[in-house]
Write an enzyme that holds these catalytic residues in place. Structure first.
Site, PDB file in Angstrom:
ATOM      1  N   ASP A 200      -3.199  21.405 -59.314  1.00  0.00           N
ATOM      2  CA  ASP A 200      -3.364  22.842 -58.575  1.00  0.00           C
ATOM      3  C   ASP A 200      -2.821  23.350 -60.456  1.00  0.00           C
ATOM      4  O   ASP A 200      -2.939  24.089 -60.598  1.00  0.00           O
ATOM      5  CB  ASP A 200      -3.638  23.974 -57.354  1.00  0.00           C
ATOM      6  CG  ASP A 200      -4.028  23.228 -56.544  1.00  0.00           C
ATOM      7  OD1 ASP A 200      -3.129  24.662 -55.467  1.00  0.00           O
ATOM      8  OD2 ASP A 200      -4.858  23.133 -56.292  1.00  0.00           O
TER       9      ASP A 200
ATOM     10  N   ASP B  21      -2.898  21.542 -62.841  1.00  0.00           N
ATOM     11  CA  ASP B  21      -3.232  21.002 -64.325  1.00  0.00           C
ATOM     12  C   ASP B  21      -4.660  21.887 -63.795  1.00  0.00           C
ATOM     13  O   ASP B  21      -4.354  22.899 -65.207  1.00  0.00           O
ATOM     14  CB  ASP B  21      -3.994  20.329 -64.048  1.00  0.00           C
ATOM     15  CG  ASP B  21      -2.813  19.123 -63.922  1.00  0.00           C
ATOM     16  OD1 ASP B  21      -2.976  17.625 -64.186  1.00  0.00           O
ATOM     17  OD2 ASP B  21      -1.457  19.178 -64.911  1.00  0.00           O
TER      18      ASP B  21
ATOM     19  N   LYS C 177     -26.536   7.603 -42.305  1.00  0.00           N
ATOM     20  CA  LYS C 177     -26.775   8.844 -42.151  1.00  0.00           C
ATOM     21  C   LYS C 177     -26.547   8.905 -43.550  1.00  0.00           C
ATOM     22  O   LYS C 177     -25.416   8.147 -44.253  1.00  0.00           O
ATOM     23  CB  LYS C 177     -25.148   9.047 -41.704  1.00  0.00           C
ATOM     24  CG  LYS C 177     -24.659  11.205 -41.810  1.00  0.00           C
ATOM     25  CD  LYS C 177     -24.118  10.872 -40.799  1.00  0.00           C
ATOM     26  CE  LYS C 177     -23.520  12.767 -41.332  1.00  0.00           C
ATOM     27  NZ  LYS C 177     -22.543  12.739 -42.774  1.00  0.00           N
TER      28      LYS C 177
ATOM     29  N   LYS D 212     -20.254   7.153 -37.449  1.00  0.00           N
ATOM     30  CA  LYS D 212     -19.377   6.265 -38.347  1.00  0.00           C
ATOM     31  C   LYS D 212     -19.511   5.366 -38.842  1.00  0.00           C
ATOM     32  O   LYS D 212     -18.887   4.547 -37.595  1.00  0.00           O
ATOM     33  CB  LYS D 212     -18.238   7.584 -38.813  1.00  0.00           C
ATOM     34  CG  LYS D 212     -18.945   9.199 -38.724  1.00  0.00           C
ATOM     35  CD  LYS D 212     -19.136   9.628 -39.384  1.00  0.00           C
ATOM     36  CE  LYS D 212     -19.491  10.656 -41.105  1.00  0.00           C
ATOM     37  NZ  LYS D 212     -18.091  10.990 -40.566  1.00  0.00           N
TER      38      LYS D 212
ATOM     39  N   CYS E 245      13.392  25.476 -42.621  1.00  0.00           N
ATOM     40  CA  CYS E 245      12.089  25.691 -43.132  1.00  0.00           C
ATOM     41  C   CYS E 245      12.296  25.900 -44.175  1.00  0.00           C
ATOM     42  O   CYS E 245      13.179  26.561 -44.803  1.00  0.00           O
ATOM     43  CB  CYS E 245      12.053  26.929 -42.637  1.00  0.00           C
ATOM     44  SG  CYS E 245      10.088  27.530 -43.564  1.00  0.00           S
TER      45      CYS E 245
ATOM     46  N   CYS F 211       8.673  27.242 -38.241  1.00  0.00           N
ATOM     47  CA  CYS F 211       9.665  27.736 -38.981  1.00  0.00           C
ATOM     48  C   CYS F 211       9.679  29.304 -37.427  1.00  0.00           C
ATOM     49  O   CYS F 211       8.719  29.243 -37.569  1.00  0.00           O
ATOM     50  CB  CYS F 211       8.799  28.371 -40.009  1.00  0.00           C
ATOM     51  SG  CYS F 211       9.941  30.122 -40.473  1.00  0.00           S
TER      52      CYS F 211
HETATM   53  S1  IVH Z   1     -29.466  15.298 -38.522  1.00  0.00           S
HETATM   54  C1  IVH Z   1     -28.145  19.441 -37.205  1.00  0.00           C
HETATM   55  N1  IVH Z   1     -29.867  13.383 -40.221  1.00  0.00           N
HETATM   56  O1  IVH Z   1     -24.947  15.121 -42.643  1.00  0.00           O
HETATM   57  C2  IVH Z   1     -28.064  19.081 -38.544  1.00  0.00           C
HETATM   58  N2  IVH Z   1     -27.822  14.826 -40.711  1.00  0.00           N
HETATM   59  O2  IVH Z   1     -23.014  15.964 -40.708  1.00  0.00           O
HETATM   60  C3  IVH Z   1     -28.464  18.003 -38.323  1.00  0.00           C
HETATM   61  N3  IVH Z   1     -27.060  14.289 -43.364  1.00  0.00           N
HETATM   62  O3  IVH Z   1     -25.746  18.748 -42.318  1.00  0.00           O
HETATM   63  C4  IVH Z   1     -28.691  16.593 -38.738  1.00  0.00           C
HETATM   64  N4  IVH Z   1     -28.073  12.161 -43.361  1.00  0.00           N
HETATM   65  O4  IVH Z   1     -26.620  16.821 -44.089  1.00  0.00           O
HETATM   66  C5  IVH Z   1     -28.945  14.426 -40.183  1.00  0.00           C
HETATM   67  N5  IVH Z   1     -30.888  11.272 -41.562  1.00  0.00           N
HETATM   68  C6  IVH Z   1     -29.770  12.296 -41.411  1.00  0.00           C
HETATM   69  C7  IVH Z   1     -28.394  12.561 -42.233  1.00  0.00           C
HETATM   70  C8  IVH Z   1     -27.703  13.915 -41.868  1.00  0.00           C
HETATM   71  C9  IVH Z   1     -27.190  13.154 -43.467  1.00  0.00           C
HETATM   72  C10 IVH Z   1     -25.647  15.231 -43.356  1.00  0.00           C
HETATM   73  C11 IVH Z   1     -26.698  16.300 -43.237  1.00  0.00           C
HETATM   74  C12 IVH Z   1     -25.841  17.076 -42.472  1.00  0.00           C
HETATM   75  C13 IVH Z   1     -24.621  16.349 -41.793  1.00  0.00           C
HETATM   76  C14 IVH Z   1     -24.581  16.233 -40.478  1.00  0.00           C
END
Ligand code: IVH
Length: 708
Positions: A47, A49, A133, A329, A434, A452
């Site tokens: 912030d 910078d 994903k 994930k 605080c 606080c």
């Molecule tokens: S399905 C109703 N499929 O991940 C939302 N999302 O964390 C359905 N994303 O906003 C999302 N790859 O931008 C879906 N194969 C995939 C995906 C994907 C990346 C992103 C997407 C979404 C976010 C959700």
């Protein structure tokens, strides 16, 4: 490089030519920082910078007014890059995904869907799709009559930015479609391949331009360029993963719908498969993870979706995400670095949050210099139940620590290396006062957090509450970002939310004359503030920043009470733990004693209540909207389900009722309109009879709710 030379030159020594070069450099640097700050990306610079860049820009402009650029950062209020884009209201919201981290979460996901759909052990396994994903930025492409007419970013999920001109430059997004539904919104992820990212950065370096931190930031920054020619020069790619509004269904399953999108010319990820049951999902997840390093683009997990679209429809959505999908994930990436200091931040509700200041380190492609340390027990090596974490190792300034990042989560510490602990490192003493206002910071029994007690006199709490108030999801006042709020608070112009609405009358002229603002930015800010005097009840309740009251709770409260007058009167009259109003609060589905007590307590603090009253007089508060209201016989009714339903589970019945505009309560009271009694309905049904309420059976419910 001339820009570097002039960056070190004092403003008074700059020639006019140098000043012009320098203003161009600053405009680019500030824009980049804004994009990374406001967008999905990590802030690139501190912030301090950032402020230094803005001050230098303002100082040069003050010396050479004729050189002010049309894209000068001083013309952008709060500097949201999105200001250059028109707003798009998504016809179908762009939600996010709930996460799964471990295999058991996947098993639980499947089990939950089966329970919701009332499937027994003898019923066949559910079919799912599983696909990577993609770690990019989502984009919604709207086609009418087969022509691309609009492209929008996700934004806050209900409103995004119109990036149509930019999207047209992405080779992967077809401009026209053959044999498409009359209306089709295709949704997917814009991303950048590793090789393209490396070439782009080499090009940037050669041109003396900024080096981009990682492919995701590069994709996000490239898509959100104000000049589509720049987007066009960036190597962006696209994978479709779903759809929004449609004039006709694409298919009856997710798999076929994705095949249809592929046939229309949209890139669909080649690793998308259809599998049966949770075991096969986890197996495909492992197979994709094994290929992660060789895919050539970043992915951060595997997305599972229930294949049958009719079942997806029955499951519907929670406030934030579809019930029928999960993002599983990959494990977080980690790195070791030195913990230089432990700082304390005071939040909106007075919580003292310890933050680890780290020697900057790259974790999963992002430079990390802060990590959350949660609370004093965590630092001492204990969890909330007093059990040892990290084998009981405490965290001290000077320690070598292992940092991890998982998705969008703030970096955390996984471990401490005791063999490298400096001899003089001492255990951390958590402050009892605080650090912002000096008030006592106390820890209530059962609470892990020290708070606080300064309330509104604590400047940190006041500022954080103002930031929350003006932020997205709350009043969403464009131009009143964190920095402006800090500035106005320091100046004594803003102390509480009501002050925002009297700012123009009190300091309009002062702001217009202020360095870094000017008449134009000030006018824009005041217009944005005026535009928010009319506000929906649920946003207002959320904006009050009451502890435990998030967006979902605010919505539930707003829908229950309907109007501000009814809500405020009920809270004023309620007493924690007793009486009619307290009981009524607890009948609201999803409202428990902790939340109820927080709301009632907030309304009974005299200073707080007075501030709320001052705010309310500035506003025109709209009653809470109920989706589907008026179109269904149960819209607006408060419904209680009891006993066992046979044709749909209670969860499904509840979701259906809410979708039709009803409120679902968990217990029967005089305010209940309708009780749906299934098999074996006991005390609730009896109480309803005693109160003379309308009680119906499952068949009558199905007739009212339609289908089943
Ligand atoms: S399905 C109703 N499929 O991940 C939302 N999302 O964390 C359905 N994303 O906003 C999302 N790859 O931008 C879906 N194969 C995939 C995906 C994907 C990346 C992103 C997407 C979404 C976010 C959700």
């Amino acid at each position: 490089m001339s820009a570097t030379t002039s960056a070190a030159t004092p403003v008074r020594a700059l020639t006019e030519a140098e000043a012009a070069v320098e203003l161009a450099r600053l405009a680019a640097a500030i824009l980049e920082a804004d994009i990374r700050y406001h967008g999905a990306d990590d802030p690139a610079i501190s912030d301090a910078d950032y402020d230094a860049l803005k001050r230098r820009n303002a100082a040069i402009e003050a010396r050479f007014p004729a050189l002010r650029r049309p894209d000068s950062p001083s013309l952008r209020v709060g500097a949201a890059p999105a200001e250059g884009f028109a707003e798009v209201v998504h016809a179908v919201p762009m939600l996010s995904l709930a996460n799964a981290f471990a295999d058991v979460d996947v098993v639980e996901f499947d089990a939950r869907l089966r329970r919701f759909l009332a499937l027994g052990a003898a019923d066949p396994p559910l079919a799912y799709t599983a696909e990577p994903k993609i770690d990019g930025i989502s984009l919604s492409l709207r086609y009418e009559g087969g022509r691309l007419v609009q492209a929008a970013t996700r934004g806050d999920g209900s409103r995004g930015e119109d990036v149509t001109a930019n999207a047209r430059t992405i080779a992967d997004s077809p401009a026209g479609l053959k044999d498409a539904p009359a209306l089709l919104e295709v949704r997917g992820e814009v991303y950048m391949r590793h090789a393209d990212f490396a070439r782009l950065n080499a090009r940037q370096a050669a041109a003396g331009e900024k080096i981009l931190a990682n492919p995701r930031n590069a994709a996000a920054g490239s898509l959100r360029q104000l000049d589509p020619a720049i987007t066009g020069s960036r190597p962006l790619a696209f994978f479709a993963w779903g759809w929004g509004e449609l004039s006709a269904p694409l298919a009856t399953t997710q798999t076929e719908a994705m095949a249809r999108l592929a046939a229309l010319g949209f890139p669909v990820n080649p690793l998308l498969v259809r599998v049966l049951g949770p075991g096969a999902l986890v197996a495909h997840w492992a197979a994709i993870e094994a290929q992660r390093a060789t895919l050539g683009y970043d992915i951060d997990g595997v997305v599972y979706k229930l294949d049958d679209l009719a079942l997806q429809g029955r499951l519907g959505f929670t406030e934030a995400s579809p019930r029928w999908a999960r993002a599983h994930k990959f494990p977080a990436e980690t790195a070791w670095t030195r913990l230089e200091a432990i700082a304390i931040q005071v939040g909106r509700t007075g919580a003292l949050s310890p933050v680890g200041r780290l020697a900057p380190v790259t974790v999963g492609g992002v430079v990390v210099s802060n990590a959350t340390l949660h609370n004093e027990d965590y630092i001492a090596g204990r969890n909330a139940r007093g059990e040892a974490i990290r084998d009981g190792k405490d965290i001290r300034a000077g320690d070598w620590v292992q940092v991890y990042r998982a998705g969008d989560v703030i970096p955390q510490l996984a471990d401490v290396d005791l063999s490298r602990r400096p001899a003089r490192a001492v255990p951390y003493a958590f402050p009892a006062l605080c650090p912002e206002c000096g008030s006592a910071a106390v820890r209530e029994p059962g609470d892990a957090v020290r708070r606080c007690t300064g309330g509104l006199i604590c400047p940190a709490q006041a500022v954080e509450r103002l930031k929350h108030f003006a932020a997205r999801g709350a009043f969403d006042i464009e131009g009143l970002g964190a920095k402006s709020i800090e500035e106005f608070h320091a100046e004594g112009w803003l102390r509480e939310p009501a002050d925002i609405f009297t700012l123009q009358a009190r300091h309009g002229a002062g702001l217009a004359a202020r360095e870094g603002w000017g008449a134009r930015s000030a006018a824009k800010l005041f217009a944005a503030i005026e535009g928010r005097r009319r506000i929906g009840l649920e946003r207002l309740i959320f904006a009050l920043g009451i502890r435990h009251v998030g967006e979902v709770a605010a919505k539930v409260l707003a829908r229950h009470y309907g109007t501000w007058a009814a809500f405020a009167a009920a809270m004023d009259a309620a007493e924690v733990g007793e009486g009619r109003h307290w009981e009524e609060l607890l009948t609201i589905d999803q409202v428990g004693t902790v939340l109820a007590a927080a709301v009632v307590t907030a309304f009974h603090q005299p200073a707080e209540r007075a501030a709320i009253a001052r705010l309310a007089t500035e506003l025109d508060i709209l009653p809470a909207g109920r989706p589907g209201a008026g179109t269904s016989p149960i819209a607006g009714l408060t419904v209680v389900f009891t006993g066992t339903l046979e044709r749909m589970t209670r969860d499904e019945a509840k979701v259906r009722a809410e979708a039709l505009g009803a409120r679902v309560a968990s217990s029967v009271s005089a305010r209940t309109d309708l009780v749906v009694a299934g098999l074996g309905a006991g005390s609730k049904a009896r109480k309803a009879e005693e109160l003379g309420l309308r009680v119906i059976d499952e068949a009558a419910w199905l007739a009212l709710a339609g289908g089943g």
